[in-house]
Enzyme design. Structure first.
Site, mmCIF file in Angstrom:
data_model
loop_
_atom_site.group_PDB
_atom_site.id
_atom_site.type_symbol
_atom_site.label_atom_id
_atom_site.label_comp_id
_atom_site.label_asym_id
_atom_site.label_seq_id
_atom_site.Cartn_x
_atom_site.Cartn_y
_atom_site.Cartn_z
ATOM 1 C CG ASN A 95 41.633 65.836 21.700
ATOM 2 O OD1 ASN A 95 42.702 66.407 21.914
ATOM 3 N ND2 ASN A 95 41.304 65.386 20.506
ATOM 4 C CD GLU A 127 40.801 61.040 19.109
ATOM 5 O OE1 GLU A 127 41.420 60.157 18.460
ATOM 6 O OE2 GLU A 127 40.316 62.079 18.598
ATOM 7 C CB CYS A 171 35.836 67.354 24.541
ATOM 8 S SG CYS A 171 34.732 66.716 23.290
ATOM 9 C CD GLU A 211 36.285 71.891 24.304
ATOM 10 O OE1 GLU A 211 36.681 70.705 24.367
ATOM 11 O OE2 GLU A 211 35.908 72.425 23.259
ATOM 12 C CB CYS A 270 32.392 70.862 25.743
ATOM 13 S SG CYS A 270 33.435 69.381 25.681
HETATM 14 N N1 THU Z 1 36.965 67.502 20.489
HETATM 15 C C1 THU Z 1 37.276 68.251 21.595
HETATM 16 O O1 THU Z 1 38.239 67.949 22.309
HETATM 17 N N2 THU Z 1 36.489 69.300 21.891
HETATM 18 C C2 THU Z 1 35.397 69.688 21.172
HETATM 19 O O2 THU Z 1 34.669 70.587 21.582
HETATM 20 C C3 THU Z 1 35.098 69.029 19.902
HETATM 21 C C4 THU Z 1 35.844 67.781 19.625
HETATM 22 C C5 THU Z 1 37.802 66.348 20.165
HETATM 23 C C6 THU Z 1 37.118 65.017 20.314
HETATM 24 C C7 THU Z 1 37.903 64.154 19.357
HETATM 25 O O3 THU Z 1 39.041 63.635 20.036
HETATM 26 C C8 THU Z 1 38.396 65.112 18.285
HETATM 27 O O4 THU Z 1 38.220 66.420 18.811
HETATM 28 C C9 THU Z 1 37.654 64.993 16.973
HETATM 29 O O5 THU Z 1 36.291 65.110 17.152
#
Ligand code: THU
Length: 141
Positions: free
Chosen positions: A51, A53, A62, A64, A99
């Site tokens: 992920n 941000e 995300c 995935e 995702c």
């Molecule tokens: N996140 C993912 O990478 N995959 C998911 O399926 C759910 C959430 C990340 C997004 C964000 O950076 C952090 O988790 C908190 O939501």
């Protein structure tokens, strides 16, 4: 698990280890929640994602989708399985709705998905996570 005779079954535990390692690259200074994904391609390649941000929170991507987009960007669209690791949670955290839809664009309903936190691991399929996909026919046209 859906398997063809000409390739070995995906080793989901090994894939999960790769996802765990991918989480170490997470850029998550806002949530402090690392996520790693490891996508096994039918050519045997494992593409990882994490992920990423942004200070404009909605721009976050995300793990995935990072993995899927990276794979497609390198010419791979045939996938065997995906593993997702969330080492900052005890319970297993399932992939978000966005995702699930992006994964479902490229795979059939039997596509194996494993996700795990520190204390829990769940093995499932994209069909279980994303049933009643009304746009499936449109996507496969
Ligand atoms: N996140 C993912 O990478 N995959 C998911 O399926 C759910 C959430 C990340 C997004 C964000 O950076 C952090 O988790 C908190 O939501």
């Amino acid at each position: 698990m859906n398997n063809r005779e000409d390739r070995p079954m995906a080793d989901m535990s090994k894939l999960l280890e790769q996802a765990r390692r991918a989480a170490d690259a997470s850029y998550s200074p806002y949530s402090h929640f690392r996520v790693g994904a490891a996508l096994l391609c039918k050519d045997g390649t494992i593409i990882t994602g994490t992920n990423v941000e942004n200070r404009s929170y909605g721009l976050t991507i995300c793990a995935e989708r990072s993995a899927i987009f990276s794979a497609v960007s390198t010419g791979r669209k045939d996938f065997e399985a995906i593993a997702i690791s969330t080492p900052d949670s005890g319970p297993a955290v399932a992939p978000c709705g966005a995702c699930r839809q992006v994964i479902s664009e490229f795979v059939g309903e039997d596509f194996p998905v494993v996700f795990a936190g520190r204390e829990q691991r769940l093995d499932t399929t994209i069909g279980d996570l994303y049933p009643y996909d009304s746009l499936q026919d449109l996507g496969r046209r």
